[in-house]
Design a protein around this motif. Structure first.
Motif, PDB file in Angstrom:
ATOM      1  N   SER A 104       0.807  -1.220   0.000  1.00  0.00           N
ATOM      2  CA  SER A 104       0.000   0.000   0.000  1.00  0.00           C
ATOM      3  C   SER A 104       0.838   1.267   0.000  1.00  0.00           C
ATOM      4  O   SER A 104       1.823   1.387   0.733  1.00  0.00           O
ATOM      5  CB  SER A 104      -0.915   0.012   1.236  1.00  0.00           C
ATOM      6  N   SER A 106       0.202   5.811  -0.698  1.00  0.00           N
ATOM      7  CA  SER A 106      -0.802   6.862  -0.688  1.00  0.00           C
ATOM      8  C   SER A 106      -0.308   8.032  -1.530  1.00  0.00           C
ATOM      9  O   SER A 106       0.899   8.218  -1.707  1.00  0.00           O
ATOM     10  CB  SER A 106      -1.075   7.334   0.747  1.00  0.00           C
ATOM     11  N   LYS A 107      -1.234   8.824  -2.049  1.00  0.00           N
ATOM     12  CA  LYS A 107      -0.863  10.048  -2.740  1.00  0.00           C
ATOM     13  C   LYS A 107      -0.755  11.218  -1.764  1.00  0.00           C
ATOM     14  O   LYS A 107      -0.398  12.333  -2.157  1.00  0.00           O
ATOM     15  CB  LYS A 107      -1.895  10.370  -3.832  1.00  0.00           C
ATOM     16  N   GLU A 108      -1.101  10.953  -0.488  1.00  0.00           N
ATOM     17  CA  GLU A 108      -1.072  11.983   0.544  1.00  0.00           C
ATOM     18  C   GLU A 108       0.152  11.812   1.432  1.00  0.00           C
ATOM     19  O   GLU A 108       0.410  10.734   1.959  1.00  0.00           O
ATOM     20  CB  GLU A 108      -2.344  11.914   1.392  1.00  0.00           C
ATOM     21  N   GLN A 114      -3.693   8.174   8.193  1.00  0.00           N
ATOM     22  CA  GLN A 114      -2.643   7.217   7.848  1.00  0.00           C
ATOM     23  C   GLN A 114      -1.681   7.012   9.015  1.00  0.00           C
ATOM     24  O   GLN A 114      -1.234   5.888   9.278  1.00  0.00           O
ATOM     25  CB  GLN A 114      -1.874   7.701   6.610  1.00  0.00           C
ATOM     26  N   SER A 125       6.619   8.498   6.915  1.00  0.00           N
ATOM     27  CA  SER A 125       6.027   8.531   5.588  1.00  0.00           C
ATOM     28  C   SER A 125       7.175   8.602   4.584  1.00  0.00           C
ATOM     29  O   SER A 125       7.902   9.593   4.527  1.00  0.00           O
ATOM     30  CB  SER A 125       5.116   9.763   5.442  1.00  0.00           C
ATOM     31  N   ASP A 148      -4.422   2.394  -8.939  1.00  0.00           N
ATOM     32  CA  ASP A 148      -5.151   3.227  -7.988  1.00  0.00           C
ATOM     33  C   ASP A 148      -6.312   2.433  -7.395  1.00  0.00           C
ATOM     34  O   ASP A 148      -6.985   1.676  -8.105  1.00  0.00           O
ATOM     35  CB  ASP A 148      -5.737   4.456  -8.683  1.00  0.00           C
ATOM     36  N   GLU A 215      -7.632   8.719   1.869  1.00  0.00           N
ATOM     37  CA  GLU A 215      -6.279   8.157   1.897  1.00  0.00           C
ATOM     38  C   GLU A 215      -5.650   8.080   0.504  1.00  0.00           C
ATOM     39  O   GLU A 215      -4.438   7.936   0.374  1.00  0.00           O
ATOM     40  CB  GLU A 215      -6.294   6.763   2.515  1.00  0.00           C
ATOM     41  N   SER A 216      -6.480   8.186  -0.553  1.00  0.00           N
ATOM     42  CA  SER A 216      -5.978   8.160  -1.937  1.00  0.00           C
ATOM     43  C   SER A 216      -4.957   7.041  -2.135  1.00  0.00           C
ATOM     44  O   SER A 216      -3.821   7.279  -2.556  1.00  0.00           O
ATOM     45  CB  SER A 216      -5.340   9.513  -2.299  1.00  0.00           C
ATOM     46  N   GLU A 217      -5.378   5.820  -1.865  1.00  0.00           N
ATOM     47  CA  GLU A 217      -4.439   4.691  -1.874  1.00  0.00           C
ATOM     48  C   GLU A 217      -4.100   4.216  -3.285  1.00  0.00           C
ATOM     49  O   GLU A 217      -4.940   4.185  -4.178  1.00  0.00           O
ATOM     50  CB  GLU A 217      -5.011   3.518  -1.064  1.00  0.00           C
TER      51      GLU A 217
END
Length: 293
Positions: A104, A106-108, A114, A125, A148, A215-217
Protein backbone atom coordinates in the motif's frame (compact mmCIF):
# COMPACT_ATOMS: atom_id res chain seq x y z
CA UNK A 1 3.30 9.52 -12.08
CA UNK A 2 3.12 11.74 -9.00
CA UNK A 3 4.95 11.23 -5.74
CA UNK A 4 3.81 8.29 -3.66
CA UNK A 5 4.06 7.73 0.09
CA UNK A 6 4.37 4.60 2.17
CA UNK A 7 3.45 4.88 5.86
CA UNK A 8 5.25 2.49 8.18
CA UNK A 9 6.68 2.06 11.68
CA UNK A 10 10.35 1.93 12.69
CA UNK A 11 10.71 -1.79 11.93
CA UNK A 12 9.22 -1.35 8.47
CA UNK A 13 11.46 1.60 7.67
CA UNK A 14 14.56 -0.21 8.93
CA UNK A 15 13.74 -3.24 6.78
CA UNK A 16 13.27 -1.15 3.63
CA UNK A 17 16.45 0.92 4.08
CA UNK A 18 18.73 -1.81 5.41
CA UNK A 19 17.58 -4.76 3.31
CA UNK A 20 16.53 -2.75 0.23
CA UNK A 21 13.26 -4.60 -0.24
CA UNK A 22 9.53 -4.18 0.31
CA UNK A 23 7.00 -6.76 1.47
CA UNK A 24 3.77 -7.43 -0.39
CA UNK A 25 1.16 -8.78 2.04
CA UNK A 26 -1.40 -11.48 1.37
CA UNK A 27 -4.60 -9.47 0.90
CA UNK A 28 -6.73 -12.17 2.53
CA UNK A 29 -4.68 -11.74 5.72
CA UNK A 30 -4.49 -7.95 6.03
CA UNK A 31 -5.18 -6.41 9.43
CA UNK A 32 -8.46 -5.07 8.08
CA UNK A 33 -10.05 -8.29 6.84
CA UNK A 34 -13.07 -6.40 5.46
CA UNK A 35 -11.08 -4.69 2.69
CA UNK A 36 -10.96 -7.54 0.18
CA UNK A 37 -14.48 -8.70 1.12
CA UNK A 38 -15.85 -5.25 0.24
CA UNK A 39 -14.51 -5.48 -3.31
CA UNK A 40 -15.73 -9.06 -3.72
CA UNK A 41 -19.22 -8.09 -2.55
CA UNK A 42 -19.48 -5.19 -5.03
CA UNK A 43 -18.41 -7.33 -8.00
CA UNK A 44 -20.56 -10.27 -6.90
CA UNK A 45 -23.66 -8.07 -6.81
CA UNK A 46 -22.84 -6.50 -10.20
CA UNK A 47 -22.47 -9.92 -11.83
CA UNK A 48 -25.78 -11.05 -10.29
CA UNK A 49 -27.45 -7.96 -11.73
CA UNK A 50 -26.00 -8.77 -15.17
CA UNK A 51 -27.30 -12.35 -14.97
CA UNK A 52 -30.83 -11.09 -14.23
CA UNK A 53 -30.59 -8.69 -17.18
CA UNK A 54 -29.51 -11.47 -19.58
CA UNK A 55 -32.41 -13.68 -18.46
CA UNK A 56 -34.82 -10.94 -19.58
CA UNK A 57 -32.72 -9.75 -22.54
CA UNK A 58 -30.89 -12.68 -24.21
CA UNK A 59 -27.54 -11.86 -25.82
CA UNK A 60 -27.73 -11.80 -29.60
CA UNK A 61 -25.15 -13.61 -31.77
CA UNK A 62 -22.38 -11.41 -33.23
CA UNK A 63 -22.32 -10.79 -36.99
CA UNK A 64 -19.81 -13.55 -37.82
CA UNK A 65 -21.64 -16.18 -35.78
CA UNK A 66 -23.18 -19.06 -37.80
CA UNK A 67 -25.81 -19.69 -35.12
CA UNK A 68 -29.19 -17.99 -35.05
CA UNK A 69 -29.26 -18.21 -31.27
CA UNK A 70 -26.65 -18.48 -28.54
CA UNK A 71 -26.73 -20.85 -25.61
CA UNK A 72 -27.92 -18.43 -22.94
CA UNK A 73 -27.59 -21.06 -20.21
CA UNK A 74 -23.90 -21.47 -21.04
CA UNK A 75 -23.37 -17.69 -20.95
CA UNK A 76 -25.13 -17.38 -17.59
CA UNK A 77 -23.20 -20.42 -16.37
CA UNK A 78 -19.93 -18.65 -17.20
CA UNK A 79 -20.96 -15.62 -15.15
CA UNK A 80 -22.02 -17.93 -12.31
CA UNK A 81 -18.56 -19.47 -12.49
CA UNK A 82 -17.02 -16.00 -12.14
CA UNK A 83 -19.16 -15.48 -9.05
CA UNK A 84 -17.83 -18.75 -7.64
CA UNK A 85 -14.27 -17.56 -8.29
CA UNK A 86 -14.96 -14.50 -6.16
CA UNK A 87 -16.72 -16.46 -3.42
CA UNK A 88 -14.00 -19.10 -3.11
CA UNK A 89 -10.93 -16.90 -3.50
CA UNK A 90 -10.40 -16.59 0.26
CA UNK A 91 -10.80 -20.31 0.90
CA UNK A 92 -8.00 -21.49 3.23
CA UNK A 93 -7.16 -24.54 1.08
CA UNK A 94 -6.54 -22.45 -2.03
CA UNK A 95 -2.98 -22.65 -3.28
CA UNK A 96 -1.00 -19.62 -2.12
CA UNK A 97 0.23 -19.10 -5.69
CA UNK A 98 -3.27 -17.95 -6.55
CA UNK A 99 -3.44 -15.38 -3.74
CA UNK A 100 -3.23 -11.65 -4.34
CA UNK A 101 -0.33 -9.89 -2.62
CA UNK A 102 -0.41 -6.11 -2.18
CA UNK A 103 1.76 -3.21 -1.02
CA UNK A 104 0.00 0.00 0.00
CA UNK A 105 1.00 3.55 -0.90
CA UNK A 106 -0.80 6.86 -0.69
CA UNK A 107 -0.86 10.05 -2.74
CA UNK A 108 -1.07 11.98 0.54
CA UNK A 109 2.18 12.85 2.32
CA UNK A 110 1.04 13.86 5.81
CA UNK A 111 -2.37 12.46 6.66
CA UNK A 112 -3.63 11.96 10.21
CA UNK A 113 -5.72 8.90 9.37
CA UNK A 114 -2.64 7.22 7.85
CA UNK A 115 -0.51 7.95 10.90
CA UNK A 116 -3.20 6.46 13.10
CA UNK A 117 -3.73 3.40 10.91
CA UNK A 118 -0.17 2.37 10.12
CA UNK A 119 2.01 3.78 12.89
CA UNK A 120 -0.02 4.79 15.98
CA UNK A 121 3.07 4.50 18.19
CA UNK A 122 5.23 6.64 15.89
CA UNK A 123 6.31 6.15 12.32
CA UNK A 124 7.37 7.51 8.98
CA UNK A 125 6.03 8.53 5.59
CA UNK A 126 8.47 7.44 2.88
CA UNK A 127 8.29 9.59 -0.25
CA UNK A 128 8.88 7.58 -3.42
CA UNK A 129 9.41 8.93 -6.92
CA UNK A 130 6.37 7.44 -8.66
CA UNK A 131 7.85 7.59 -12.15
CA UNK A 132 11.09 5.83 -11.15
CA UNK A 133 9.16 3.32 -9.08
CA UNK A 134 6.80 2.38 -11.90
CA UNK A 135 9.63 2.14 -14.44
CA UNK A 136 11.61 -0.10 -12.09
CA UNK A 137 8.67 -2.41 -11.35
CA UNK A 138 7.85 -2.70 -15.08
CA UNK A 139 11.44 -3.69 -15.84
CA UNK A 140 11.63 -6.05 -12.87
CA UNK A 141 8.51 -8.15 -13.51
CA UNK A 142 5.22 -8.42 -15.42
CA UNK A 143 3.58 -10.02 -12.37
CA UNK A 144 3.14 -6.85 -10.32
CA UNK A 145 1.10 -3.82 -11.38
CA UNK A 146 0.65 -0.39 -9.79
CA UNK A 147 -3.06 0.49 -9.59
CA UNK A 148 -5.15 3.23 -7.99
CA UNK A 149 -7.76 2.04 -5.50
CA UNK A 150 -11.36 2.80 -6.44
CA UNK A 151 -13.66 4.03 -3.68
CA UNK A 152 -17.16 2.67 -3.92
CA UNK A 153 -20.46 4.30 -3.13
CA UNK A 154 -23.87 4.18 -4.74
CA UNK A 155 -23.32 7.42 -6.63
CA UNK A 156 -19.89 6.56 -8.05
CA UNK A 157 -20.64 6.61 -11.78
CA UNK A 158 -16.96 6.10 -12.62
CA UNK A 159 -16.89 2.86 -10.64
CA UNK A 160 -20.12 1.61 -12.22
CA UNK A 161 -18.70 2.30 -15.68
CA UNK A 162 -15.46 0.43 -14.90
CA UNK A 163 -17.25 -2.65 -13.57
CA UNK A 164 -19.90 -2.72 -16.32
CA UNK A 165 -17.23 -2.48 -19.02
CA UNK A 166 -15.22 -5.21 -17.32
CA UNK A 167 -18.19 -7.60 -17.15
CA UNK A 168 -19.14 -6.81 -20.76
CA UNK A 169 -15.60 -7.68 -21.82
CA UNK A 170 -15.84 -11.01 -19.98
CA UNK A 171 -19.11 -11.73 -21.81
CA UNK A 172 -17.74 -10.71 -25.21
CA UNK A 173 -14.73 -13.01 -24.85
CA UNK A 174 -16.88 -15.92 -23.75
CA UNK A 175 -19.44 -15.42 -26.54
CA UNK A 176 -16.60 -15.37 -29.08
CA UNK A 177 -15.32 -18.64 -27.63
CA UNK A 178 -18.67 -20.27 -28.52
CA UNK A 179 -18.15 -19.59 -32.23
CA UNK A 180 -16.32 -22.34 -34.19
CA UNK A 181 -12.62 -21.49 -34.37
CA UNK A 182 -9.29 -22.98 -35.21
CA UNK A 183 -7.48 -24.93 -32.49
CA UNK A 184 -5.06 -22.03 -32.03
CA UNK A 185 -7.88 -19.53 -31.54
CA UNK A 186 -9.67 -21.81 -29.06
CA UNK A 187 -6.47 -22.07 -27.03
CA UNK A 188 -6.07 -18.29 -27.12
CA UNK A 189 -9.62 -17.78 -25.84
CA UNK A 190 -9.03 -20.21 -22.98
CA UNK A 191 -5.97 -18.24 -21.93
CA UNK A 192 -7.93 -14.99 -22.20
CA UNK A 193 -10.71 -16.35 -19.99
CA UNK A 194 -8.15 -17.53 -17.42
CA UNK A 195 -6.58 -14.06 -17.41
CA UNK A 196 -10.02 -12.55 -16.88
CA UNK A 197 -10.40 -14.58 -13.69
CA UNK A 198 -7.14 -13.12 -12.40
CA UNK A 199 -8.20 -9.64 -13.50
CA UNK A 200 -11.50 -10.06 -11.69
CA UNK A 201 -9.69 -10.75 -8.42
CA UNK A 202 -7.26 -7.91 -9.13
CA UNK A 203 -10.19 -5.52 -9.56
CA UNK A 204 -11.70 -6.74 -6.28
CA UNK A 205 -8.34 -5.98 -4.66
CA UNK A 206 -8.65 -2.32 -5.70
CA UNK A 207 -12.19 -1.66 -4.52
CA UNK A 208 -12.56 -0.02 -1.12
CA UNK A 209 -15.38 1.56 0.86
CA UNK A 210 -15.96 5.25 0.16
CA UNK A 211 -15.30 6.07 3.84
CA UNK A 212 -11.56 5.60 3.14
CA UNK A 213 -11.41 7.88 0.09
CA UNK A 214 -9.24 10.57 1.72
CA UNK A 215 -6.28 8.16 1.90
CA UNK A 216 -5.98 8.16 -1.94
CA UNK A 217 -4.44 4.69 -1.87
CA UNK A 218 -2.33 3.23 -4.66
CA UNK A 219 -1.52 -0.49 -4.57
CA UNK A 220 1.08 -2.80 -5.97
CA UNK A 221 -0.91 -5.93 -6.83
CA UNK A 222 0.65 -9.26 -7.74
CA UNK A 223 -0.76 -11.63 -10.36
CA UNK A 224 1.58 -14.50 -9.62
CA UNK A 225 5.11 -14.68 -8.32
CA UNK A 226 8.47 -16.40 -8.52
CA UNK A 227 9.37 -18.94 -5.85
CA UNK A 228 12.37 -16.94 -4.68
CA UNK A 229 10.10 -14.02 -3.72
CA UNK A 230 7.96 -16.02 -1.30
CA UNK A 231 8.71 -15.70 2.43
CA UNK A 232 6.79 -16.41 5.63
CA UNK A 233 6.44 -14.66 8.97
CA UNK A 234 4.52 -15.25 12.18
CA UNK A 235 1.77 -12.86 13.27
CA UNK A 236 -1.09 -13.34 15.75
CA UNK A 237 -0.34 -17.06 15.95
CA UNK A 238 -0.55 -17.52 12.17
CA UNK A 239 2.06 -18.31 9.53
CA UNK A 240 1.67 -15.51 6.99
CA UNK A 241 3.01 -15.70 3.40
CA UNK A 242 4.39 -12.54 1.82
CA UNK A 243 6.46 -11.52 -1.19
CA UNK A 244 9.87 -9.90 -0.67
CA UNK A 245 10.64 -7.64 -3.64
CA UNK A 246 13.98 -5.83 -4.03
CA UNK A 247 13.97 -2.06 -4.59
CA UNK A 248 16.50 0.69 -5.26
CA UNK A 249 16.99 3.39 -2.62
CA UNK A 250 17.46 6.10 -5.27
CA UNK A 251 13.66 5.99 -5.68
CA UNK A 252 13.29 7.40 -2.13
CA UNK A 253 13.41 11.21 -2.03
CA UNK A 254 12.37 12.00 1.53
CA UNK A 255 11.36 10.45 4.84
CA UNK A 256 8.87 12.35 6.97
CA UNK A 257 8.78 11.62 10.69
CA UNK A 258 5.25 11.31 12.03
CA UNK A 259 3.74 13.01 15.08
CA UNK A 260 5.89 12.28 18.14
CA UNK A 261 6.75 13.74 21.55
CA UNK A 262 10.45 13.80 20.69
CA UNK A 263 10.70 14.92 17.03
CA UNK A 264 14.31 16.17 17.17
CA UNK A 265 15.59 13.01 18.88
CA UNK A 266 13.87 10.83 16.28
CA UNK A 267 15.20 13.05 13.47
CA UNK A 268 18.77 12.84 14.78
CA UNK A 269 18.47 9.07 15.14
CA UNK A 270 17.22 8.65 11.57
CA UNK A 271 19.82 11.05 10.15
CA UNK A 272 22.57 9.12 11.91
CA UNK A 273 21.32 5.86 10.43
CA UNK A 274 21.15 7.35 6.91
CA UNK A 275 24.74 8.54 7.34
CA UNK A 276 25.85 5.03 8.36
CA UNK A 277 24.33 3.41 5.26
CA UNK A 278 25.60 6.14 2.94
CA UNK A 279 22.26 7.79 2.16
CA UNK A 280 22.52 10.96 4.30
CA UNK A 281 22.99 13.27 1.31
CA UNK A 282 20.46 11.46 -0.90
CA UNK A 283 17.36 11.23 1.32
CA UNK A 284 15.86 14.32 2.96
CA UNK A 285 14.48 14.05 6.51
CA UNK A 286 11.50 16.19 7.56
CA UNK A 287 8.94 16.48 10.35
CA UNK A 288 5.17 16.12 10.06
CA UNK A 289 3.00 19.22 10.46
CA UNK A 290 0.22 17.09 11.92
CA UNK A 291 -0.21 17.79 15.65
CA UNK A 292 0.20 14.92 18.09
CA UNK A 293 -3.27 13.87 19.28
Amino acid sequence: MEKLYHYTDSNGLLGILKNKNIWLSNIQLLNDTSEFEEGKKILYEKIEKKIKHIKSNPIKPPKDCPFEELNQKAIIGHLEYMKECLAEWSHPTLNARSFQFVFSLSKEKDLLSQWRAYCPDGGYSIEIDGQKFKAYMNSFTDNIKIEDCIYANQENGHLTKIIDEFIDKILQTYVESLIPRTIEMISEHKNTILNQQNNLISLASRLKHHAFHEESEVRLISSGYKDEWLEHRVSSGMIIPYLKIPIQLDMINEIMIGPTLTPERVKNSLSDFLFQIGEFNNIKVSLSDTPLI
